[in-house]
Each structure stands twice: as C-alpha cells, then as structure tokens.
Design a protein around this motif. Sequence first.
Motif, PDB file in Angstrom:
ATOM      1  N   ILE A 253       0.820  -1.210   0.000  1.00 45.97           N
ATOM      2  CA  ILE A 253       0.000   0.000   0.000  1.00 45.97           C
ATOM      3  C   ILE A 253       0.856   1.262   0.000  1.00 45.97           C
ATOM      4  O   ILE A 253       0.435   2.298  -0.504  1.00 45.97           O
ATOM      5  N   ARG A 254       2.088   1.179   0.546  1.00 49.47           N
ATOM      6  CA  ARG A 254       2.978   2.335   0.441  1.00 49.47           C
ATOM      7  C   ARG A 254       3.235   2.659  -1.026  1.00 49.47           C
ATOM      8  O   ARG A 254       3.171   3.830  -1.447  1.00 49.47           O
ATOM      9  N   TYR A 255       3.532   1.635  -1.826  1.00 52.36           N
ATOM     10  CA  TYR A 255       3.819   1.886  -3.238  1.00 52.36           C
ATOM     11  C   TYR A 255       2.584   2.437  -3.947  1.00 52.36           C
ATOM     12  O   TYR A 255       2.683   3.372  -4.753  1.00 52.36           O
ATOM     13  N   ALA A 256       1.404   1.897  -3.636  1.00 50.59           N
ATOM     14  CA  ALA A 256       0.180   2.368  -4.279  1.00 50.59           C
ATOM     15  C   ALA A 256      -0.105   3.823  -3.936  1.00 50.59           C
ATOM     16  O   ALA A 256      -0.489   4.620  -4.801  1.00 50.59           O
ATOM     17  N   VAL A 257       0.088   4.192  -2.664  1.00 53.41           N
ATOM     18  CA  VAL A 257      -0.128   5.578  -2.235  1.00 53.41           C
ATOM     19  C   VAL A 257       0.826   6.510  -2.976  1.00 53.41           C
ATOM     20  O   VAL A 257       0.438   7.572  -3.476  1.00 53.41           O
TER      21      VAL A 257
ATOM     22  N   CYS B 227      -6.145  -8.617   8.606  1.00 52.36           N
ATOM     23  CA  CYS B 227      -7.193  -7.697   8.167  1.00 52.36           C
ATOM     24  C   CYS B 227      -6.526  -6.604   7.345  1.00 52.36           C
ATOM     25  O   CYS B 227      -5.302  -6.455   7.347  1.00 52.36           O
ATOM     26  N   THR B 228      -7.332  -5.829   6.631  1.00 50.28           N
ATOM     27  CA  THR B 228      -6.806  -4.723   5.837  1.00 50.28           C
ATOM     28  C   THR B 228      -6.627  -3.454   6.653  1.00 50.28           C
ATOM     29  O   THR B 228      -6.307  -2.403   6.093  1.00 50.28           O
ATOM     30  N   SER B 229      -6.808  -3.516   7.959  1.00 47.24           N
ATOM     31  CA  SER B 229      -6.658  -2.324   8.800  1.00 47.24           C
ATOM     32  C   SER B 229      -5.188  -1.944   8.939  1.00 47.24           C
ATOM     33  O   SER B 229      -4.294  -2.783   8.920  1.00 47.24           O
ATOM     34  N   ALA B 230      -4.956  -0.641   9.112  1.00 48.55           N
ATOM     35  CA  ALA B 230      -3.616  -0.128   9.396  1.00 48.55           C
ATOM     36  C   ALA B 230      -3.341  -0.064  10.889  1.00 48.55           C
ATOM     37  O   ALA B 230      -2.186  -0.044  11.310  1.00 48.55           O
ATOM     38  N   VAL B 231      -4.401  -0.002  11.691  1.00 51.55           N
ATOM     39  CA  VAL B 231      -4.302   0.009  13.148  1.00 51.55           C
ATOM     40  C   VAL B 231      -5.222  -1.092  13.655  1.00 51.55           C
ATOM     41  O   VAL B 231      -6.385  -1.153  13.260  1.00 51.55           O
ATOM     42  N   ASP B 232      -4.727  -1.970  14.506  1.00 57.91           N
ATOM     43  CA  ASP B 232      -5.556  -3.094  14.920  1.00 57.91           C
ATOM     44  C   ASP B 232      -6.559  -2.678  15.986  1.00 57.91           C
ATOM     45  O   ASP B 232      -6.583  -1.523  16.433  1.00 57.91           O
ATOM     46  N   TYR B 233      -7.390  -3.620  16.405  1.00 59.18           N
ATOM     47  CA  TYR B 233      -8.487  -3.329  17.328  1.00 59.18           C
ATOM     48  C   TYR B 233      -8.004  -2.684  18.619  1.00 59.18           C
ATOM     49  O   TYR B 233      -8.678  -1.820  19.193  1.00 59.18           O
ATOM     50  N   TYR B 234      -6.826  -3.073  19.073  1.00 54.60           N
ATOM     51  CA  TYR B 234      -6.323  -2.567  20.351  1.00 54.60           C
ATOM     52  C   TYR B 234      -5.603  -1.233  20.207  1.00 54.60           C
ATOM     53  O   TYR B 234      -5.096  -0.686  21.183  1.00 54.60           O
TER      54      TYR B 234
ATOM     55  N   SER C  54       2.983   3.256   9.542  1.00 52.83           N
ATOM     56  CA  SER C  54       4.177   4.103   9.530  1.00 52.83           C
ATOM     57  C   SER C  54       4.618   4.426   8.109  1.00 52.83           C
ATOM     58  O   SER C  54       4.994   5.566   7.809  1.00 52.83           O
ATOM     59  N   TRP C  55       4.593   3.433   7.234  1.00 53.29           N
ATOM     60  CA  TRP C  55       5.081   3.666   5.878  1.00 53.29           C
ATOM     61  C   TRP C  55       4.152   4.581   5.087  1.00 53.29           C
ATOM     62  O   TRP C  55       4.615   5.402   4.292  1.00 53.29           O
ATOM     63  N   VAL C  56       2.860   4.465   5.303  1.00 54.21           N
ATOM     64  CA  VAL C  56       1.926   5.370   4.617  1.00 54.21           C
ATOM     65  C   VAL C  56       2.019   6.768   5.211  1.00 54.21           C
ATOM     66  O   VAL C  56       1.906   7.765   4.497  1.00 54.21           O
ATOM     67  N   ALA C  57       2.232   6.869   6.527  1.00 52.37           N
ATOM     68  CA  ALA C  57       2.423   8.189   7.146  1.00 52.37           C
ATOM     69  C   ALA C  57       3.575   8.921   6.479  1.00 52.37           C
ATOM     70  O   ALA C  57       3.494  10.127   6.202  1.00 52.37           O
ATOM     71  N   LYS C  58       4.665   8.199   6.214  1.00 50.47           N
ATOM     72  CA  LYS C  58       5.802   8.823   5.544  1.00 50.47           C
ATOM     73  C   LYS C  58       5.447   9.188   4.107  1.00 50.47           C
ATOM     74  O   LYS C  58       5.788  10.280   3.618  1.00 50.47           O
ATOM     75  N   ALA C  59       4.734   8.294   3.410  1.00 48.82           N
ATOM     76  CA  ALA C  59       4.363   8.564   2.013  1.00 48.82           C
ATOM     77  C   ALA C  59       3.432   9.756   1.881  1.00 48.82           C
ATOM     78  O   ALA C  59       3.340  10.364   0.805  1.00 48.82           O
ATOM     79  N   ASN C  60       2.743  10.120   2.970  1.00 49.59           N
ATOM     80  CA  ASN C  60       1.797  11.235   2.939  1.00 49.59           C
ATOM     81  C   ASN C  60       2.384  12.550   3.448  1.00 49.59           C
ATOM     82  O   ASN C  60       1.656  13.545   3.570  1.00 49.59           O
ATOM     83  N   ARG C  61       3.673  12.587   3.734  1.00 53.68           N
ATOM     84  CA  ARG C  61       4.269  13.845   4.190  1.00 53.68           C
ATOM     85  C   ARG C  61       4.132  14.912   3.115  1.00 53.68           C
ATOM     86  O   ARG C  61       4.109  14.622   1.912  1.00 53.68           O
ATOM     87  N   ASN C  62       4.086  16.160   3.547  1.00 56.40           N
ATOM     88  CA  ASN C  62       3.922  17.257   2.588  1.00 56.40           C
ATOM     89  C   ASN C  62       5.068  17.329   1.593  1.00 56.40           C
ATOM     90  O   ASN C  62       4.882  17.754   0.452  1.00 56.40           O
ATOM     91  N   LEU C  63       6.261  16.926   2.003  1.00 56.14           N
ATOM     92  CA  LEU C  63       7.401  16.867   1.089  1.00 56.14           C
ATOM     93  C   LEU C  63       7.920  15.430   1.126  1.00 56.14           C
ATOM     94  O   LEU C  63       8.274  14.915   2.190  1.00 56.14           O
TER      95      LEU C  63
ATOM     96  N   ASP D 296       8.595   3.839  11.874  1.00 53.92           N
ATOM     97  CA  ASP D 296       8.920   2.501  12.333  1.00 53.92           C
ATOM     98  C   ASP D 296       9.214   1.621  11.124  1.00 53.92           C
ATOM     99  O   ASP D 296       8.880   1.959   9.986  1.00 53.92           O
ATOM    100  N   GLY D 297       9.853   0.456  11.358  1.00 52.24           N
ATOM    101  CA  GLY D 297      10.133  -0.459  10.270  1.00 52.24           C
ATOM    102  C   GLY D 297      11.230   0.041   9.354  1.00 52.24           C
ATOM    103  O   GLY D 297      11.055   0.137   8.138  1.00 52.24           O
ATOM    104  N   PHE D 298      12.398   0.326   9.898  1.00 53.11           N
ATOM    105  CA  PHE D 298      13.481   0.969   9.157  1.00 53.11           C
ATOM    106  C   PHE D 298      14.667   0.019   9.012  1.00 53.11           C
ATOM    107  O   PHE D 298      14.784  -0.990   9.718  1.00 53.11           O
TER     108      PHE D 298
END
Length: 858
Positions: free
Chosen positions: A603-607, A634-641, A649-658, A827-829
């Motif tokens: 999903i990072r690549y798709a975003v 599941c397809t969730s980015a954040v689990d139930y808990y 984390s990876w999509v958060a980075k992909a969505n940065r303004n720069l 995260d995940g670096f």
Amino acid sequence: MRIDLKTNWELTGSYPGFWEFGRSMEVNVELKGIVPWIPAEVPGSVHWDLHRADYLPDPYFGANAPSCEWVNERDWLYRTTFAADASWSGKRIRLIVEGVDYSAKVLLNGLTIGSHTGMFTPGVFDLSGTLLIGEQNTLVIALERSPEGVAQLGYTNRVDHLKSRFGYKWDFCPRLVHIGLWKKVSLQVAEWCVFDHVGIETHQADHGSGLLLVNAVVESERAGKIRLTANVTDPDGLNAGSECFEGEVVPGLQKIRLRIPVKDVRLWWPNGYGEQPLYRIALQLETVEPAGDFVLSDTYGVRTGFRTLSFHANPGAHPDALAYTVAVNGEHLYVKGWNWVPVDQLYGRNREESLKHLIALAKRANVNMLRVWGGGLIEQQLFYELCDEAGILVWQEMMQSSSGFNNEPSISPAFLHNLTQTMLNVIREKRHHPSLAIWCGGNELTEGGHLDGRMLPLTDRQPNLRLLRDLVSDLDDTRLFLPTSPSGPTFFLDGKDAGKGILYDVHGPWKYAGVTEHYRLYNSSDALLHSEYGGDGFASPESLSRFLPPERLKLEQSGSIDWLLHGYEYWNMDDQLRSLFGDSFDTLERMAEAAQWLQAEGIRYAVEANRRRAPHCSGSLLWQFNEPYPNVSCTSAVDYYGDPKLAYSWVAKANRNLHASLQYEGISYLLGEYFRASAYLTRDSVKVDSVLLEWKARNATGDQIGEGSFVLKEVRVPTILAGEIEFAVPAGGDAFFVMLKVVDPTTRQALADNEYAFAVRRDDVRPPLQSFLLIPQTALDWNLEEVGGGTRINVTNTGKTTALWVRVRAVELDARLGPPPNRPLEDGFLVFPSETVSRHIEGVLPQERSWLVTALNS
C-alpha cells in the motif's frame, strides 16, 4: 435544562413479547425473564452488560462469538428511577432517548408513553401528563429484538431498515449484532418554547472579517414573547460577537435568523495546510412570563470554523467526470486518507479513549480526510469534534452498502420515508462541523451485483439516491454530494482498463498483486480518485496474544475456528505468503512480521504511485484505517487494540507534505539484471525553491553499489520527475537497498528521506521474496535517552548484515492487559552494519515501559 440519566440502570431480558404479557397463563406466576435484573451502563451494549455479569463469555476472545449470537434475538428491558423535583411543576418535561438500537417501547411508572424505531434519530417523549412531581419515577425502555438484517453477502434491495449493517457479518468481523441504548438518555426540563433545530453558517467577507448566520427553529406551545441571545467566542476564549432577538412567537414552529459580524476571523485549514481555530456559538432561549420576567428555557452550543469549500474537475478529465478535487479556502489539496469503520463492533461501549487515540494517530499520519463507510455508523458526536480539532475532512456515507448479490438500495415508499426522516435529522445535526466535506449515498451501490459481468455504479438518477441528493441540496448545499463510492463509470481499478480514460473514481484491489503485477497496475493507473483500496496484514504478536488462546498461537492453527472467526476466513494469507516467501517461517512471530511488511510495501507503493499523478489524481483513501473487532489478519492499518501496523508508519511517511519516492517495475530481481527506477519529488502546501535529491544503493552487507543526485530548482508543481536511476543487480547477497534523501543545498539539512528494499534470487525456482528470509541473522544493540517528555532510542547494528525493518515498541510488562505499545512514527526501518539509527517515542519515559527492538533477521 438537560439532565443526563447515567446511573442506577438495570437490565433484564425476555423472549420476544413475553415481558408485555407479564404472567404465565398456566399457573399465573410472574415471568422473571431470562436473566435477573443486572447492573447496566447507558450508553452501553447489552452484550457487554451480560459479559460483566458473567452471563456471557468475552465475545472477542477465541471462538466465543457464535455463542453470543442469541443476544439480539431477545427483548431487553432497561430500568432506572429518578426523582422529579417539585420545581418542575408546570414545566415542559421531555424524555430524549438519543440512541435506540433499534426499536423500543417506553414506559413511565408502568404506563406505556410511546415507542421509537431508528438508531440515528432521537426518540422524544412528553412526560408532562405521567410524571409524578416531587416523587420517584420508574422509567423502563424495552428494546425489541433486532430486525432481520443483511450481511455482507446478500441483497441490498431487501434491506428495509437503517440499522448498522456490519454487525450482521462482514469480512472484518463475525456476526455479532449490537443491541442496546448506544447514546445518552436525558430529561429536558423547559418552559413553553424550546429549540427544534439550529443551523449555523459561516461566511468570509472582505478584509479578513466574517459573518456567522444563525437559523434557529423554535417550537412553541403557545403564543408569547421570547428572547434569543447568541454569543460567539473566538479560539482564545474572547468574545467575538453577539446578537439578540426579542419578539412574539405563535404556537408551532418558527424560524429566527441572526447575523453576527466577526472581525479578524482565523481560517480553519485541513491537516498539513494550516491551523484549525474553532469558534464557539452559545444560544440561550428565554421566555417572558406573565410577571414580565425572562426565564431560561433552552440552550444550544456548538463549535465551528470559518472556511470555504469548493470542488473542481481534474485537469484534462472527461466532461462527464464529477468534480473530485477538494479546495479549502481556495487552495486545492490532495486527499490523503483512509476509510473509517466503527471503533467497536459493540459500539454502545464507552470507547472514548480509543476514539481519541485513533484520531490522534490519523493526524500524525498526515491524514486530511476520512471516509466514514456506509456499512458502519453515523458516528458519535465526539468523532466529528475530534476531526474538527485535527483538521481531518470527513466524507460521510448515508448508511447504505452493497451486498454482493445485489447492490441497489430499496425504493419502497416506506423505506424512502424512513431514509428521509433519518437523514434529515443527521444532516441538521452534523452540518455545522467544518470538517464535514462530502455526503455520499452509500458504499458500492451498483446495478446488479458483484457476480455480474459488469458492475455499473449508480448515479443520482436512481430514486433513492436522487432523494438524498435533493436533501443535501436543500439543507447543506456547500458540500459535495456523491451518489455512491466508487462513482464510476468503471467500478474496479483493473489493468485492462488503465490508460483508457475511463477510470474516474474506483475501488480495489485489496491484496498485494505480485512482485511485478502490483507495480505494473499502479504505474499504469489513470484514475481520477481512488476512494477505496488496500492490502491485508497480520496483527502484532502482542495483539494476537490478547484474543487467541495460547494453543492457537501457532502456525499450524490457521485453519482453526478461532482464526477463521478473527478475519482469516476472508483475509487468509497462507497461500500468498508461501508463494512469495516459501515454507521458511519457523514461528508465528516471523510470519506476522513478513505479513505486516507485505502489507506495508504494497500500500505504500500504491499511495506513492497515486500521489505522483497529482493533480490528475485528486487523492486516495486506503481501506481501512481501523477495525471494530480483533483480527489475526485484516486490511486495517491500526488493529483493534490501537496498535499501528507497519503499514501505518510507511503510509504516514508517504503522505508527508514533502516526499521523495521511486517508481519501479518490480521488487524481485535475478542476478545479472539491471535495476531501473525513476525518482520523484512530491509536495503539498510547502514552498520548495531548490533542493538536491540524493540516492544511494547498498547491498545486504551494507556496501555501497551506486549513488547519484539530482538538482531540482523552482519546484512549483505537485510532482516533479527528478531523474532516472540505473545499476546492475549486485552479485552476491540476497537483497539490495535504495535510499533517497532530499537536502537543502545551502544548509545541507535533510528535508525528507525514504528507503526501499529489493530481493535478489539466483533462479526462477526460488520464491521471489524468499531471499529476504535467507539474509544471515544480525545483532542489535540500543540505548535509551529521556528527551522532552519522551524517549529517544538509539539502535545500533552490531552484526555484519543489514537489519531488515527494525520495529521499536514500548510495552507494558503484560502486553495482554495493558494499552497498545508506544511506537515511533517512523517505524520499520533499515539499519546497516556498524550504523546507528535514532527514533523518538512521545509521551513515555524510558523507565515507564519494557522495550522491545526486533528486526526480521535479528
């Protein structure tokens, strides 16, 4: 005056209708019900009250859910008592039941005073004739069994009610149909005139001033004189304006309009584009009594913001395409977000802290829009207030959804009447929120169903959706109305349709498509808007241990009923993981890590691919941000808990303004092949003059195998191609990595960074991603520092191979009982041999938690 009835509630159950008969016909004894009276919470959920009283197992643990399915098949009686103060004599007293789920009869002191059906409209009951003034009163709200519902696979045209759909069984939750009083129950003690509803409008004027319009509709029992006062408070708590109306009203409904000029207004902006100042509007309604005294009768208060909202066509789009580009205060924005589902399947439970946690996570992840999915809820008021504060725009669907076999909503007169009354109330209730941007008729409404050869999204020519369009036009015409999502004319993002100019607003896919196919699909997409798509991934080992019995925390248990009930019926990743990685998993933890990485990569690549096409693409909304029930996969980015997966984390980075990103054709390479990629710079709401985009490539042992840089000057467009990267796939090692860094050429300050991993295989027989699992183990060391009320963790790779996707979390000693782990946003670096990478975790000090640092190969 409003008095919330929050305490002293009790609950008992009955077979449908038995409670009304009261006594046995055969032996004339009182029918006691199916459980004795037990303590209850209001707002609340019957299931959870029964669980607390030990009459029901935990519906979320193991295989317990099927044994809880009977609950909504019964009638349930809520009971409380309250004192009616002597001062209430002569007042207008009403009972307001905000959240009946789904149908109820109301009794006061043993007498039936009315009934109500519908969970998104309040039940209002006049108590004036039955209330015992100066005495204790007994209130009973008897919930009737839930209506028959349609699960995810069924027929939408057979849905004859507006009860939330997902609880009847969806891909991310079992059948667990909520029943209960899921919102407040209160008493309104007033004089003879009260508010019926209030509309608030904000307008910008010249020279920084603004205008606030109040359209208050009052309901009066008789003719008389009233005074209506409106006060506006600015974001700093200072008075920003006021207006007053005094005059005569007549019996019935009457509209009162107030115009309040506001100087030097501060504009509300979406997340990432500016601040979110909110103004409070407080209304007081007073009646004039015979002695000439003004007596307070009713109050109303909300917060709102000053902003303009408009919608525009994509550049070069076909003339029949809808306007998908959102502009706030005249500035076009790229939509970055997720789809939102209810926080909890038993949504009457108090999950306020979880809701706050999730919206805070969304804001941190650079989200500027959430799509509230049509199979879930018209959310609690707190959700919209938090979105106002966070600058997160809301796309609100109108509680209609597809059902697989048939996806066309009912047009029966009775259903359309119910739909009209419900959405009339909902629109009036939500329209003051500056975050609210889009109304939508429902999720995946089409001609026919998913089994048909051609799925055509419905338009507002369909009677049901035309009715909703007209309601929005009449009540809230500044927002965009979309008939459904996707709005077509093509439903799916499909490679055979890409590049033909027929992909407007599309859905799917929801799975990683393969080591070359996935990238080919997103590289070729020309969709104007991608409003739902995603990929599945496992929950963390900490979360798995909270809902799976110990004997199910094993690889060979994926076919068990426990796994199937917790998402694995739909989101089974066994075959996919095996085909990509081979039979290389020796522990469930390692399998979960690989599954989370696969979701993140996909999903990072798709975003990034969608964003590189801005402004021809208006934005993308991933499926899904959260989940209402704990799932293995599941397809969730954040689990139930509330624990963010790696994808978060990876999509958060992909969505940065720069942001810097790579476009490539695949993720797995044979020895001797060439790696080729295009480097891009994307930006939103930031000014960029001149920057350097640097790249480096390294092999699995950290040795450099290539580098270069691109000079970018006067970056003014949302996306710019920086240049091409090419080098031979290194011989030796099982992977290579490409790192990007955006640097200010004057100060050498790093403005953004990114990193990618690629698998190397020696032949076509080996599974394409197995190489990642074959990289030799490495060792990690770390130390902790207290920094600014949080913790900096410095992770050092003391081994000889690159540490893959290092995860950091601060956890309670018993992860099964505590809150979700605290994780760094990034995260995940990767950590290369002999190098140290630092991350910051907010809000937790080193000594307050246990610390875990892991990598796929550590």
